[in-house]
Write a protein that holds these residues in place. Structure first.
Motif, PDB file in Angstrom:
ATOM      1  N   PRO A 297       0.812  -1.230   0.000  1.00  0.00           N
ATOM      2  CA  PRO A 297       0.000   0.000   0.000  1.00  0.00           C
ATOM      3  C   PRO A 297       0.837   1.268   0.000  1.00  0.00           C
ATOM      4  N   VAL A 301       2.509   4.087  -3.833  1.00  0.00           N
ATOM      5  CA  VAL A 301       2.417   5.557  -3.891  1.00  0.00           C
ATOM      6  C   VAL A 301       3.810   6.194  -3.912  1.00  0.00           C
ATOM      7  N   LEU A 349      -0.807   9.174  -0.122  1.00  0.00           N
ATOM      8  CA  LEU A 349      -1.816   8.124   0.034  1.00  0.00           C
ATOM      9  C   LEU A 349      -3.209   8.645  -0.315  1.00  0.00           C
ATOM     10  N   LEU A 350      -3.545   9.824   0.194  1.00  0.00           N
ATOM     11  CA  LEU A 350      -4.865  10.407  -0.078  1.00  0.00           C
ATOM     12  C   LEU A 350      -5.001  10.792  -1.552  1.00  0.00           C
ATOM     13  N   ALA A 352      -3.492   9.450  -4.127  1.00  0.00           N
ATOM     14  CA  ALA A 352      -3.623   8.251  -4.962  1.00  0.00           C
ATOM     15  C   ALA A 352      -5.064   7.752  -4.986  1.00  0.00           C
ATOM     16  N   ARG A 353      -5.712   7.812  -3.839  1.00  0.00           N
ATOM     17  CA  ARG A 353      -7.070   7.250  -3.748  1.00  0.00           C
ATOM     18  C   ARG A 353      -8.157   8.211  -4.223  1.00  0.00           C
ATOM     19  N   PHE A 354      -8.038   9.475  -3.815  1.00  0.00           N
ATOM     20  CA  PHE A 354      -9.144  10.401  -4.048  1.00  0.00           C
ATOM     21  C   PHE A 354      -8.933  11.359  -5.214  1.00  0.00           C
ATOM     22  N   ALA A 357      -6.498   8.210  -8.927  1.00  0.00           N
ATOM     23  CA  ALA A 357      -7.293   7.100  -9.462  1.00  0.00           C
ATOM     24  C   ALA A 357      -8.570   7.587 -10.145  1.00  0.00           C
TER      25      ALA A 357
END
Length: 384
Positions: A297, A301, A349-350, A352-354, A357
């Motif tokens: 995880p 990133v 991390l944030l 990459a997700r919000f 992607a």
């Protein structure tokens, strides 16, 4: 019947595809080291000295690029069979890189605007200009057209990778026409050209191995090397399976860099050996990478960490530390740097997700709809 299923299961296990988790973790370590290096450059004397000493490990950037060449070869070399395949490949790579590049570039543009309106003289903006902004938007700032690093100063590596994506079919065609030997000759020719351009001061660096504003051509050589490693590793010439070989080879490469050989190719050779060993053990025994899965995880990133850390280098350390906290003598540098590290990783991390992607999915979806619309339109015109 059960024995047949067991045999199929055994074959499925034996044919498990490698995830190249070692490469993911090594790229993460390289991104973290680059981040720490840039953070320390803003600290007190002891930290700045550490950053200067750590410059012997700058060849880790080439590790990053060789791994990129390796993975691009593994995932796309067999798929490029037509102009349409090439377009799909470029679109996927652009959707992966460009959204975060555009976001971080925008942040630096806002900072540039504030600095300009306030009439401040900041060394960081020395090479900022609207012309350079256009180069950044077009991802050509590492093609030898820029005078220096500007805006998000690590974006030269994206420009270099984009150049390699554009030129990737050349590597594929050379291999299909001439095989592995052709690629080796291509690498030798590329290095000879780079040496010549450096010798005649066309590439304005002591060695092309340090080039950044001319980094596209340096990285192209790394990409060829990555492709060669992938091809050789898949031949399974060495039956090694233990990850200790890979980690040992990496430690040996770091040791070579630490002693800072005058012959810069020594670092590249050590990195190449380490990457080949890592690729070989993962191809021979992909199941042995399971212990690295908890790190994935964070490893996925590494690109975000690499791209976001200049933002917090400038804001938390350039403004927060140098302009506010250090003059007040209310806190030491170490806690401030720790905050910068945590903020950078959390943001990556944030992001990459919000952001990354969803942006990638939107770009690919819009392109697919556009393509479908063109196909329908063509069919209608053909029948009418």
């Amino acid at each position: 019947m059960q024995s047949t299923k067991a045999g199929q299961a055994a074959n499925g296990c034996a044919e498990q595809r490698p995830m190249f988790a070692l490469f993911a973790v090594w790229r993460l370590l390289a991104a973290l080291m680059v981040m720490i290096y840039h953070f320390c450059a803003f600290g007190p004397e002891a930290y700045r000295q550490f950053a200067m000493d750590a410059e012997v490990f700058t060849a880790l950037l080439d590790l990053f690029f060789i791994v990129s060449g390796f993975l691009i070869w593994v995932h796309y070399a067999q798929k490029l069979k037509s102009g349409g395949d090439y377009g799909t490949f470029l679109l996927r790579r652009l959707a992966r890189l460009y959204p975060l590049h555009l976001l971080t570039l925008g942040i630096f543009c806002v900072a540039w605007l504030i600095i300009s309106l306030a009439g401040l003289d900041v060394q960081l903006t020395e090479f900022y200009s609207f012309r350079e902004l256009v180069r950044q938007l077009l991802l050509v700032n590492a093609w030898g057209v820029s005078d220096g690093l500007a805006f998000n100063f690590v974006s030269w590596s994206l420009s270099a990778e984009w150049f390699c994506y554009l030129a990737f079919p050349v590597i594929v065609v050379i291999f299909r026409k001439t095989g592995l030997l052709g690629l080796i000759i291509m690498l030798v020719v590329a290095i000879a050209l780079l040496e010549g351009l450096t010798y005649f001061k066309v590439i304005p660096f002591p060695t092309w191995l340090d080039a950044n504003t001319w980094g596209a051509y340096r990285v192209f050589a790394d990409f060829i090397m990555g492709a060669i490693i992938a091809i050789v590793a898949h031949k399974r010439l060495i039956a090694i399976k233990s990850h200790w070989y890979a980690w040992g080879a990496l430690m040996l490469a770091l040791l070579v860099m630490f002693f800072d050989p005058a012959w810069g190719y020594g670092n590249i050779m050590a990195i190449t050996i380490a990457l080949y060993v890592a690729a070989q053990v993962e191809i021979n025994a992909p199941e042995r990478s399971a212990y690295l899965m908890p790190l994935m995880p964070l490893a996925i990133v590494s690109f975000g960490i690499y791209m976001w850390h200049p933002v917090f280098t400038a804001s938390i350390l350039g403004v927060g530390w140098l302009m506010v906290l250090e003059p007040l003598h209310v806190i030491g540098f170490a806690p401030v740097m720790a905050v910068a590290v945590i903020v950078t990783i959390t943001t990556a991390l944030l992001s990459a997700r919000f952001f990354e992607a969803p942006a990638r999915r939107m770009i690919l979806s819009l392109s697919q709809k556009h393509l479908s619309g063109d196909l329908v339109g063509a069919a209608v015109r053909k029948t009418s």
